[in-house]
Design a protein around this motif. Structure first.
Motif, short mmCIF file in Angstrom:
data_model
loop_
_atom_site.label_atom_id
_atom_site.label_comp_id
_atom_site.label_asym_id
_atom_site.label_seq_id
_atom_site.Cartn_x
_atom_site.Cartn_y
_atom_site.Cartn_z
N SER A 1 0.85 -1.19 0.00
CA SER A 1 0.00 0.00 0.00
C SER A 1 0.89 1.24 0.00
O SER A 1 2.05 1.18 0.40
N PRO A 2 0.33 2.37 -0.42
CA PRO A 2 1.13 3.60 -0.45
C PRO A 2 1.61 4.07 0.92
O PRO A 2 2.59 4.79 1.03
N THR A 3 0.94 3.64 1.97
CA THR A 3 1.33 4.06 3.32
C THR A 3 2.36 3.14 3.95
O THR A 3 2.93 3.46 4.98
N THR A 4 2.62 1.99 3.32
CA THR A 4 3.63 1.06 3.83
C THR A 4 5.01 1.66 3.59
O THR A 4 5.32 2.08 2.48
N PRO A 5 5.86 1.69 4.62
CA PRO A 5 7.21 2.23 4.42
C PRO A 5 8.00 1.37 3.43
O PRO A 5 7.86 0.15 3.40
#
Length: 181
Positions: free
Chosen positions: A113-117
């Protein structure tokens, strides 16, 4: 030298798929195969995308890899640089392109996901006897800057090898490594 990503396409080369002004070769839908996708565009553009972590992840002990890292194979990155250079040169000659070509190489990590570092990229090198290792002095960057090199369709084998080495060296220098083919 390790076979490059284009060798992985042997299973589909008998059946390249036409695309919009391009030919597409891909192993993305084949179970258990190295993930490779290549496109040869009618305007001379070449796209080569390959999973450089596949081999490294299968031949490295889990305890050798940091928990937050993605293993990338130095050997296979070099093979990708060679295959990209050769494919671009061959297509340019076939299409009778007479101007210089710009090659760009980079590594990217796909996250869930885009929020995963973004995980760190951990270089795996193959030493004498085929043993793999993560060098202690290597950096583990989260992003690799794109690197470029120039190639002309009139170049001969020595110049092609030099262009591929330039791309390879510039990518691996970002890990703090000085690679040799």
């Amino acid at each position: 030298m390790r076979p490059g990503p284009l060798a992985s396409l042997e299973t589909v080369t008998g059946n390249p798929r036409p695309g919009l002004r391009r030919w597409v070769l891909s192993t993305l839908l084949l179970p258990g195969a190295r993930e490779v996708h290549a496109e040869l565009h009618h305007d001379g553009t070449v796209l080569l995308a390959a999973s450089v972590s596949w081999h490294a992840a299968h031949h490295l002990a889990a305890e050798d890899l940091p928990d937050t890292g993605v293993a990338v194979s130095e050997d296979f990155i070099g093979a990708c640089c060679r295959d990209l250079t050769n494919a671009a040169w061959e297509l340019a000659r076939r299409l009778r392109v007479d101007s210089a070509l710009q090659l760009t190489a980079t590594l990217a990590v796909v996250t869930s996901s885009p929020t995963t570092p973004t995980p760190a990229l951990v270089p795996v090198v193959t030493g004498f006897g085929g043993f793999t290792d993560v060098p202690n002095h290597a950096r583990h960057p989260r992003r690799i800057q794109p690197v470029t090199a120039t190639l002309t369709p009139l170049d001969e084998a020595e110049a092609l090898a030099g262009t591929a080495q330039e791309l390879f060296t510039d990518v691996m220098n970002q890990f703090g490594l000085d690679p040799q083919f």
